[in-house]
Design an enzyme around this catalytic site. Sequence first.
Site, PDB file in Angstrom:
ATOM      1  N   ASP A  59       0.816  -1.217   0.000  1.00  0.00           N
ATOM      2  CA  ASP A  59       0.000   0.000   0.000  1.00  0.00           C
ATOM      3  C   ASP A  59       0.856   1.277   0.000  1.00  0.00           C
ATOM      4  O   ASP A  59       0.391   2.350   0.353  1.00  0.00           O
ATOM      5  CB  ASP A  59      -0.957  -0.002   1.203  1.00  0.00           C
ATOM      6  CG  ASP A  59      -0.214  -0.108   2.515  1.00  0.00           C
ATOM      7  OD1 ASP A  59       1.022  -0.337   2.487  1.00  0.00           O
ATOM      8  OD2 ASP A  59      -0.849   0.042   3.572  1.00  0.00           O
TER       9      ASP A  59
ATOM     10  N   HIS B  93      22.207   1.952 -18.745  1.00  0.00           N
ATOM     11  CA  HIS B  93      21.320   2.553 -17.744  1.00  0.00           C
ATOM     12  C   HIS B  93      21.498   1.871 -16.385  1.00  0.00           C
ATOM     13  O   HIS B  93      20.534   1.595 -15.668  1.00  0.00           O
ATOM     14  CB  HIS B  93      19.859   2.537 -18.211  1.00  0.00           C
ATOM     15  CG  HIS B  93      19.545   3.662 -19.168  1.00  0.00           C
ATOM     16  ND1 HIS B  93      18.364   3.771 -19.854  1.00  0.00           N
ATOM     17  CD2 HIS B  93      20.283   4.744 -19.544  1.00  0.00           C
ATOM     18  CE1 HIS B  93      18.385   4.869 -20.611  1.00  0.00           C
ATOM     19  NE2 HIS B  93      19.545   5.463 -20.445  1.00  0.00           N
TER      20      HIS B  93
ATOM     21  N   ASP C 234      26.173   9.963 -14.269  1.00  0.00           N
ATOM     22  CA  ASP C 234      25.148  10.505 -15.178  1.00  0.00           C
ATOM     23  C   ASP C 234      23.934  10.843 -14.330  1.00  0.00           C
ATOM     24  O   ASP C 234      23.311   9.946 -13.747  1.00  0.00           O
ATOM     25  CB  ASP C 234      24.810   9.435 -16.237  1.00  0.00           C
ATOM     26  CG  ASP C 234      23.765   9.901 -17.265  1.00  0.00           C
ATOM     27  OD1 ASP C 234      23.133  10.948 -17.058  1.00  0.00           O
ATOM     28  OD2 ASP C 234      23.595   9.176 -18.268  1.00  0.00           O
TER      29      ASP C 234
ATOM     30  N   ASP D 234      20.367  16.784 -17.803  1.00  0.00           N
ATOM     31  CA  ASP D 234      20.877  15.417 -18.011  1.00  0.00           C
ATOM     32  C   ASP D 234      22.354  15.543 -18.373  1.00  0.00           C
ATOM     33  O   ASP D 234      22.686  15.932 -19.495  1.00  0.00           O
ATOM     34  CB  ASP D 234      20.065  14.753 -19.137  1.00  0.00           C
ATOM     35  CG  ASP D 234      20.463  13.310 -19.379  1.00  0.00           C
ATOM     36  OD1 ASP D 234      21.247  12.756 -18.591  1.00  0.00           O
ATOM     37  OD2 ASP D 234      19.977  12.736 -20.373  1.00  0.00           O
TER      38      ASP D 234
ATOM     39  N   HIS E  38      24.446   3.673 -28.812  1.00  0.00           N
ATOM     40  CA  HIS E  38      23.282   4.559 -28.679  1.00  0.00           C
ATOM     41  C   HIS E  38      23.450   5.796 -29.559  1.00  0.00           C
ATOM     42  O   HIS E  38      24.466   5.982 -30.218  1.00  0.00           O
ATOM     43  CB  HIS E  38      23.035   4.941 -27.206  1.00  0.00           C
ATOM     44  CG  HIS E  38      24.181   5.620 -26.507  1.00  0.00           C
ATOM     45  ND1 HIS E  38      24.446   6.963 -26.642  1.00  0.00           N
ATOM     46  CD2 HIS E  38      25.130   5.139 -25.650  1.00  0.00           C
ATOM     47  CE1 HIS E  38      25.490   7.279 -25.891  1.00  0.00           C
ATOM     48  NE2 HIS E  38      25.928   6.191 -25.291  1.00  0.00           N
TER      49      HIS E  38
ATOM     50  N   HIS F 228      19.350  13.265 -27.577  1.00  0.00           N
ATOM     51  CA  HIS F 228      17.888  13.170 -27.462  1.00  0.00           C
ATOM     52  C   HIS F 228      17.379  14.539 -27.042  1.00  0.00           C
ATOM     53  O   HIS F 228      18.130  15.360 -26.525  1.00  0.00           O
ATOM     54  CB  HIS F 228      17.463  12.067 -26.485  1.00  0.00           C
ATOM     55  CG  HIS F 228      18.015  12.203 -25.084  1.00  0.00           C
ATOM     56  ND1 HIS F 228      17.474  13.055 -24.144  1.00  0.00           N
ATOM     57  CD2 HIS F 228      19.064  11.595 -24.468  1.00  0.00           C
ATOM     58  CE1 HIS F 228      18.159  12.947 -23.007  1.00  0.00           C
ATOM     59  NE2 HIS F 228      19.144  12.074 -23.174  1.00  0.00           N
TER      60      HIS F 228
ATOM     61  N   HIS G 213      13.809  12.270 -21.679  1.00  0.00           N
ATOM     62  CA  HIS G 213      13.847  11.895 -23.098  1.00  0.00           C
ATOM     63  C   HIS G 213      12.594  12.544 -23.669  1.00  0.00           C
ATOM     64  O   HIS G 213      11.526  11.937 -23.696  1.00  0.00           O
ATOM     65  CB  HIS G 213      13.832  10.383 -23.292  1.00  0.00           C
ATOM     66  CG  HIS G 213      15.089   9.718 -22.787  1.00  0.00           C
ATOM     67  ND1 HIS G 213      15.224   8.368 -22.618  1.00  0.00           N
ATOM     68  CD2 HIS G 213      16.297  10.244 -22.411  1.00  0.00           C
ATOM     69  CE1 HIS G 213      16.448   8.086 -22.170  1.00  0.00           C
ATOM     70  NE2 HIS G 213      17.116   9.208 -22.034  1.00  0.00           N
TER      71      HIS G 213
ATOM     72  N   GLU H   1      25.859  13.464 -26.191  1.00  0.00           N
ATOM     73  CA  GLU H   1      26.399  12.484 -25.269  1.00  0.00           C
ATOM     74  C   GLU H   1      27.064  11.290 -25.938  1.00  0.00           C
ATOM     75  O   GLU H   1      26.621  10.151 -25.789  1.00  0.00           O
ATOM     76  CB  GLU H   1      25.310  11.998 -24.308  1.00  0.00           C
ATOM     77  CG  GLU H   1      23.991  11.577 -24.963  1.00  0.00           C
ATOM     78  CD  GLU H   1      22.986  11.074 -23.923  1.00  0.00           C
ATOM     79  OE1 GLU H   1      23.359  10.186 -23.140  1.00  0.00           O
ATOM     80  OE2 GLU H   1      21.852  11.579 -23.904  1.00  0.00           O
TER      81      GLU H   1
ATOM     82  N   TYR I 230      32.243   2.280 -25.015  1.00  0.00           N
ATOM     83  CA  TYR I 230      32.084   1.259 -23.969  1.00  0.00           C
ATOM     84  C   TYR I 230      32.778  -0.014 -24.422  1.00  0.00           C
ATOM     85  O   TYR I 230      32.424  -0.577 -25.456  1.00  0.00           O
ATOM     86  CB  TYR I 230      30.595   0.988 -23.710  1.00  0.00           C
ATOM     87  CG  TYR I 230      29.801   2.282 -23.588  1.00  0.00           C
ATOM     88  CD1 TYR I 230      29.713   2.956 -22.370  1.00  0.00           C
ATOM     89  CD2 TYR I 230      29.183   2.851 -24.713  1.00  0.00           C
ATOM     90  CE1 TYR I 230      29.013   4.150 -22.266  1.00  0.00           C
ATOM     91  CE2 TYR I 230      28.489   4.047 -24.621  1.00  0.00           C
ATOM     92  CZ  TYR I 230      28.414   4.693 -23.405  1.00  0.00           C
ATOM     93  OH  TYR I 230      27.723   5.881 -23.310  1.00  0.00           O
TER      94      TYR I 230
ATOM     95  N   ARG J 210      31.482   8.297 -21.094  1.00  0.00           N
ATOM     96  CA  ARG J 210      30.463   9.113 -21.777  1.00  0.00           C
ATOM     97  C   ARG J 210      30.634  10.540 -21.276  1.00  0.00           C
ATOM     98  O   ARG J 210      30.969  10.758 -20.104  1.00  0.00           O
ATOM     99  CB  ARG J 210      29.053   8.592 -21.463  1.00  0.00           C
ATOM    100  CG  ARG J 210      27.943   9.405 -22.111  1.00  0.00           C
ATOM    101  CD  ARG J 210      26.570   8.693 -22.159  1.00  0.00           C
ATOM    102  NE  ARG J 210      25.974   8.431 -20.868  1.00  0.00           N
ATOM    103  CZ  ARG J 210      25.852   7.227 -20.313  1.00  0.00           C
ATOM    104  NH1 ARG J 210      26.312   6.159 -20.955  1.00  0.00           N
ATOM    105  NH2 ARG J 210      25.291   7.076 -19.142  1.00  0.00           N
TER     106      ARG J 210
ATOM    107  N   GLU K 176      28.402  14.126 -21.453  1.00  0.00           N
ATOM    108  CA  GLU K 176      27.058  14.587 -21.846  1.00  0.00           C
ATOM    109  C   GLU K 176      26.805  16.012 -21.375  1.00  0.00           C
ATOM    110  O   GLU K 176      26.977  16.334 -20.196  1.00  0.00           O
ATOM    111  CB  GLU K 176      25.995  13.655 -21.244  1.00  0.00           C
ATOM    112  CG  GLU K 176      24.570  14.090 -21.532  1.00  0.00           C
ATOM    113  CD  GLU K 176      23.514  13.077 -21.070  1.00  0.00           C
ATOM    114  OE1 GLU K 176      23.811  12.305 -20.130  1.00  0.00           O
ATOM    115  OE2 GLU K 176      22.421  13.072 -21.654  1.00  0.00           O
TER     116      GLU K 176
HETATM  117  N1  GLY Z   1      20.559   9.469 -18.403  1.00  0.00           N
HETATM  118  C1  GLY Z   1      19.992   8.834 -19.507  1.00  0.00           C
HETATM  119  C2  GLY Z   1      20.477   9.441 -20.740  1.00  0.00           C
HETATM  120  O1  GLY Z   1      21.532  10.030 -20.758  1.00  0.00           O
HETATM  121  O2  GLY Z   1      19.821   9.421 -21.736  1.00  0.00           O
HETATM  122 MN    MN Z   2      22.341  11.094 -19.112  1.00  0.00          MN
HETATM  123 MN    MN Z   3      20.866  11.758 -21.952  1.00  0.00          MN
END
Ligand code: GLY
Ligand code: MN
Ligand code: MN
Length: 441
Positions: free
Chosen positions: A42, A246, A263, A274, A353, A357, A364, A387, A391, A409, A411
Amino acid sequence: MTPPLLGFSPETFSRRRETVTEGLRGGALLLPSAPLLHRSRDTEHRYRPDSELFYLTGSTEPGVVALLRDHGEGDRFVLFVPERDPAAELWSGPRMGPQELRERLGADSACPTEELKRRLPELLKGARRLFFRLGMQPVLDVRVVEILKEARRKGARKGEGPRAVVDPGEVLDDLRLRKEPGEVARIRRAADLTVASFREALAEARPGMGEWEVESVLESGFRRAGALGPAFPTIVGSGRNACVLHYSCNGGVLSAGDMVLLDGGAEVDLYSADVTRTFPSEGRFTGPQRDVYQVVLGAHRAALAAIRPGVRMDDVHRHALVELTRGLVNLGVLSGEVDDLVERKAFERYFPHQTSHWLGLDVHDVGDYVVDGASRVLEPGMVLTVEPGLYFAQDPVSEPMAYSGMGVRIEDDVLVTTEGGDNLTRALPVDPGELEGLVAG
Ligand code: GLY
Ligand code: MN
Ligand code: MN
């Protein structure tokens, strides 16, 4: 509970509603609040209002359904709102009842949600089509299917009721993609306090520290500065955990000699930042780490430099791909002609990737990346991430190499302006030397 409007003027929302209502072209738009999500038994998750409903009405309350009508006579903006319930309010705090919320949001009318079943068919009579996201809320799906069945039964003779259901993104996404100054101001604030919290987290990071401790420094920075919290689960990936795109369990321990991929992004008035930085836990990159880092940094710089109005999203990505591929050849990971390797997507194993975005009310954010078969052209007011990453997940069947287990990465968040790109998170260094200087080690 989050207060409605969040500092935006009521006119902001009525202007958006006017534009969207015109786009309905004789139809109606039905938008429910986000559901209250159960965490276990709950216990509920903290409530996160629905981005679309907020964007059009300023509502942050659960249980609300908004209806915009571009057909027939009568009210254009109708709300269904749960009646106040003192027993529930004892646990979750005061709510606004139908009339209070109607006044606050400037709706033409409001009635209790209990009346939706009876009133909705009436209100949808004569609507050419219904903009509604099927498959999200079963109770409302049932109502809509009933209305469609009835319209099919009677419609041929009386021309009553919607005959088609269209995703609301059709009339909302393009509008949300081009940010207004008030939205940019919120993203900027989210970016600023994300950068400040990253500085705190980097200053604390050292070998022996738990990934969860780095997470807690970052997120406590968000909360102390007044953000609602993180916009998405923070990723603290040390060593090979950085290769899980992720990763969010953050249960490992920072080892000496490892890099850490951090991140995270704050959410301010429902708008997100982000950001990613990858840094050495001891404050000094090893030679191979620095080599990989420099390749990603080259791709990051090339993609950033490509951003300006008129450029396609794919062009930004391609600039990153060329630099990453060139770097993989120089590192001895790939061999061949760069253009040919890009064409054959040889980078994909190491960069699986996209480079960017959209960013906004959702981390996103909405907006098609491909329009009429071609990559979207950037326009002033759009906000996107940049970004690139590399890897080197260890593959049990191939020979380990100097870079095995590394993940990098970088970003940043960029506003497209009339002149080019405004990097909203540039205050956080990406230069490896400067980054080393920020880490406690
Ligand atoms: N943190 C998720 C991305 O960079 O898209
Ligand atoms: Mn990110
Ligand atoms: Mn991102």
